[in-house]
Design a protein around this motif. Structure first.
Motif, PDB file in Angstrom:
ATOM      1  N   VAL A 154       0.842  -1.199   0.000  1.00  0.00           N
ATOM      2  CA  VAL A 154       0.000   0.000   0.000  1.00  0.00           C
ATOM      3  C   VAL A 154       0.878   1.250   0.000  1.00  0.00           C
ATOM      4  N   GLY A 155       1.961   1.221   0.768  1.00  0.00           N
ATOM      5  CA  GLY A 155       2.892   2.349   0.800  1.00  0.00           C
ATOM      6  C   GLY A 155       3.510   2.592  -0.572  1.00  0.00           C
ATOM      7  N   GLN A 156       3.861   1.492  -1.259  1.00  0.00           N
ATOM      8  CA  GLN A 156       4.480   1.632  -2.584  1.00  0.00           C
ATOM      9  C   GLN A 156       3.501   2.193  -3.617  1.00  0.00           C
ATOM     10  N   SER A 157       2.209   2.073  -3.341  1.00  0.00           N
ATOM     11  CA  SER A 157       1.223   2.606  -4.286  1.00  0.00           C
ATOM     12  C   SER A 157       1.036   4.117  -4.083  1.00  0.00           C
ATOM     13  N   GLY A 158       1.784   4.714  -3.149  1.00  0.00           N
ATOM     14  CA  GLY A 158       1.728   6.163  -2.962  1.00  0.00           C
ATOM     15  C   GLY A 158       0.759   6.609  -1.890  1.00  0.00           C
ATOM     16  N   ALA A 159       0.271   5.656  -1.070  1.00  0.00           N
ATOM     17  CA  ALA A 159      -0.692   6.030  -0.031  1.00  0.00           C
ATOM     18  C   ALA A 159      -0.032   6.863   1.063  1.00  0.00           C
ATOM     19  N   GLU A 160      -0.838   7.723   1.680  1.00  0.00           N
ATOM     20  CA  GLU A 160      -0.361   8.501   2.829  1.00  0.00           C
ATOM     21  C   GLU A 160      -0.766   7.863   4.143  1.00  0.00           C
ATOM     22  N   ARG A 161      -1.870   7.076   4.097  1.00  0.00           N
ATOM     23  CA  ARG A 161      -2.255   6.416   5.346  1.00  0.00           C
ATOM     24  C   ARG A 161      -3.064   5.146   5.060  1.00  0.00           C
ATOM     25  N   LEU A 162      -2.966   4.234   6.021  1.00  0.00           N
ATOM     26  CA  LEU A 162      -3.717   2.977   5.976  1.00  0.00           C
ATOM     27  C   LEU A 162      -4.510   2.898   7.269  1.00  0.00           C
ATOM     28  N   GLU A 163      -5.818   2.687   7.149  1.00  0.00           N
ATOM     29  CA  GLU A 163      -6.672   2.641   8.338  1.00  0.00           C
ATOM     30  C   GLU A 163      -7.221   1.232   8.530  1.00  0.00           C
ATOM     31  N   VAL A 164      -7.639   0.944   9.740  1.00  0.00           N
ATOM     32  CA  VAL A 164      -8.343  -0.307  10.005  1.00  0.00           C
ATOM     33  C   VAL A 164      -9.315  -0.073  11.160  1.00  0.00           C
ATOM     34  N   GLY A 165     -10.459  -0.714  11.077  1.00  0.00           N
ATOM     35  CA  GLY A 165     -11.421  -0.664  12.182  1.00  0.00           C
ATOM     36  C   GLY A 165     -11.400  -2.005  12.882  1.00  0.00           C
ATOM     37  N   THR A 166     -11.325  -1.985  14.217  1.00  0.00           N
ATOM     38  CA  THR A 166     -11.285  -3.263  14.941  1.00  0.00           C
ATOM     39  C   THR A 166     -11.976  -3.113  16.285  1.00  0.00           C
ATOM     40  N   GLY A 167     -12.249  -4.221  16.916  1.00  0.00           N
ATOM     41  CA  GLY A 167     -12.931  -4.192  18.204  1.00  0.00           C
ATOM     42  C   GLY A 167     -12.104  -3.468  19.257  1.00  0.00           C
ATOM     43  N   ALA A 168     -12.778  -3.010  20.291  1.00  0.00           N
ATOM     44  CA  ALA A 168     -12.111  -2.191  21.315  1.00  0.00           C
ATOM     45  C   ALA A 168     -11.328  -3.036  22.314  1.00  0.00           C
ATOM     46  N   PHE A 169     -11.393  -4.376  22.195  1.00  0.00           N
ATOM     47  CA  PHE A 169     -10.556  -5.251  23.031  1.00  0.00           C
ATOM     48  C   PHE A 169     -10.208  -6.471  22.186  1.00  0.00           C
ATOM     49  N   VAL A 206     -12.987   6.454  17.726  1.00  0.00           N
ATOM     50  CA  VAL A 206     -13.857   5.397  18.249  1.00  0.00           C
ATOM     51  C   VAL A 206     -15.261   5.595  17.689  1.00  0.00           C
ATOM     52  N   GLU A 207     -15.853   4.494  17.210  1.00  0.00           N
ATOM     53  CA  GLU A 207     -17.257   4.557  16.786  1.00  0.00           C
ATOM     54  C   GLU A 207     -18.062   3.759  17.787  1.00  0.00           C
ATOM     55  N   ARG A 208     -18.725   4.488  18.673  1.00  0.00           N
ATOM     56  CA  ARG A 208     -19.497   3.815  19.717  1.00  0.00           C
ATOM     57  C   ARG A 208     -20.663   3.039  19.104  1.00  0.00           C
ATOM     58  N   ASP A 209     -20.905   1.836  19.660  1.00  0.00           N
ATOM     59  CA  ASP A 209     -22.034   0.977  19.263  1.00  0.00           C
ATOM     60  C   ASP A 209     -21.946   0.469  17.824  1.00  0.00           C
ATOM     61  N   GLU A 260     -16.105 -12.195  21.261  1.00  0.00           N
ATOM     62  CA  GLU A 260     -14.708 -12.621  21.292  1.00  0.00           C
ATOM     63  C   GLU A 260     -14.339 -12.862  22.748  1.00  0.00           C
ATOM     64  N   SER A 261     -13.716 -13.984  23.030  1.00  0.00           N
ATOM     65  CA  SER A 261     -13.318 -14.349  24.393  1.00  0.00           C
ATOM     66  C   SER A 261     -14.499 -14.210  25.353  1.00  0.00           C
ATOM     67  N   GLY A 262     -15.686 -14.592  24.891  1.00  0.00           N
ATOM     68  CA  GLY A 262     -16.858 -14.570  25.750  1.00  0.00           C
ATOM     69  C   GLY A 262     -17.451 -13.195  26.000  1.00  0.00           C
ATOM     70  N   MET A 263     -16.906 -12.159  25.353  1.00  0.00           N
ATOM     71  CA  MET A 263     -17.433 -10.800  25.544  1.00  0.00           C
ATOM     72  C   MET A 263     -17.998 -10.267  24.240  1.00  0.00           C
ATOM     73  N   GLN A 264     -19.044  -9.475  24.330  1.00  0.00           N
ATOM     74  CA  GLN A 264     -19.659  -8.917  23.126  1.00  0.00           C
ATOM     75  C   GLN A 264     -18.972  -7.611  22.719  1.00  0.00           C
ATOM     76  N   HIS A 265     -18.582  -7.552  21.446  1.00  0.00           N
ATOM     77  CA  HIS A 265     -18.027  -6.303  20.922  1.00  0.00           C
ATOM     78  C   HIS A 265     -19.157  -5.289  20.723  1.00  0.00           C
ATOM     79  N   LYS A 266     -18.903  -4.060  21.175  1.00  0.00           N
ATOM     80  CA  LYS A 266     -19.877  -2.981  20.977  1.00  0.00           C
ATOM     81  C   LYS A 266     -19.246  -1.849  20.176  1.00  0.00           C
ATOM     82  N   ASP A 267     -18.140  -1.315  20.676  1.00  0.00           N
ATOM     83  CA  ASP A 267     -17.520  -0.149  20.034  1.00  0.00           C
ATOM     84  C   ASP A 267     -16.400  -0.580  19.088  1.00  0.00           C
ATOM     85  N   MET A 268     -16.194   0.199  18.037  1.00  0.00           N
ATOM     86  CA  MET A 268     -15.105  -0.057  17.107  1.00  0.00           C
ATOM     87  C   MET A 268     -14.044   1.029  17.242  1.00  0.00           C
ATOM     88  N   LEU A 269     -12.791   0.608  17.359  1.00  0.00           N
ATOM     89  CA  LEU A 269     -11.686   1.561  17.350  1.00  0.00           C
ATOM     90  C   LEU A 269     -11.187   1.707  15.925  1.00  0.00           C
TER      91      LEU A 269
END
Ligand SMILES: CC(C)(COP(=O)(O)OP(=O)(O)OC[C@H]1O[C@@H](n2cnc3c(N)ncnc32)[C@H](O)[C@@H]1OP(=O)(O)O)[C@@H](O)C(=O)NCCC(=O)NCCS
Length: 152
Positions: free
Chosen positions: A86-101, A118-121, A133-142
């Motif tokens: 992605v860097g070689q394609s000239g990008a300035e940033r790479l983002e990812v959304g993932t669970g808060a834990f 953070v995107e709540r809920d 995940e690990s017995g806990m429910q994901h709610k918010d996304m980082l």
């Protein structure tokens, strides 16, 4: 092991479903994504999808390693390869959304991603079934961001 970019239409859906339980959502971002796979001989043991989201910005939409091959460095190798491509394609940033834990949070931060929002809920609003995940429910996304060039 080798890492190759393949046509999105050939992406291994069984692996992608490990990272995103919604086949419908995967089919939504798949056609506009670049797809990278890790092969060990004939077997595809890892996959990653990256999608352009703006001028010089990309989002890592999905990354997964076959369950029996996890915790052996395959995912880190794939992620580093994708960061470089992605860097070689000239990008300035790479983002990812993932669970808060959970494990993926450490996995991304180890490669230089930083928390930028953070995107709540998010998981309550966007998924019909609870995402557990690990017995806990994901709610918010980082939202995590890696900025190029990658510093020390
Ligand atoms: C997240 C994922 C792609 C990581 O790939 P991987 O090949 O297992 O990762 P690596 O072996 O390269 O790196 C492992 C690191 O990731 C984290 N990690 C991944 N899985 C973990 C687990 N089950 N337990 C603890 N840490 C874990 C740790 O930081 C670990 O570092 P360590 O081994 O030094 O403790 C893989 O676990 C996976 O496919 N998970 C299911 C799909 C998923 O959650 N994708 C991410 C969606 S946001």
């Amino acid at each position: 092991m080798t890492i190759d970019e393949i046509a999105a239409a050939d992406a291994p859906m069984d692996l992608l479903l490990l990272a995103d339980p919604s086949r419908e959502k995967i089919l939504g971002y798949l056609p506009r994504s670049r797809c990278f796979v890790v092969r060990d001989g004939e077997a595809v043991v890892g996959a990653c999808l990256v999608t352009p989201i703006g001028p010089r910005a990309h989002e890592l939409m999905n990354i997964a390693v076959a369950p029996q091959r996890q915790r052996a460095g395959v995912g880190a190798r794939l992620l580093r390869h994708v960061i470089d491509a992605v860097g070689q394609s000239g990008a300035e940033r790479l983002e990812v959304g993932t669970g808060a834990f959970g494990h993926p949070l450490a996995f991304y931060q180890r490669q230089g991603f930083r928390v930028t929002g953070v995107e709540r809920d998010f998981f309550l609003r966007h998924y019909d079934e609870p995402v557990i995940e690990s017995g806990m429910q994901h709610k918010d996304m980082l939202r995590l961001t890696l900025v190029y060039p990658i510093g020390p």
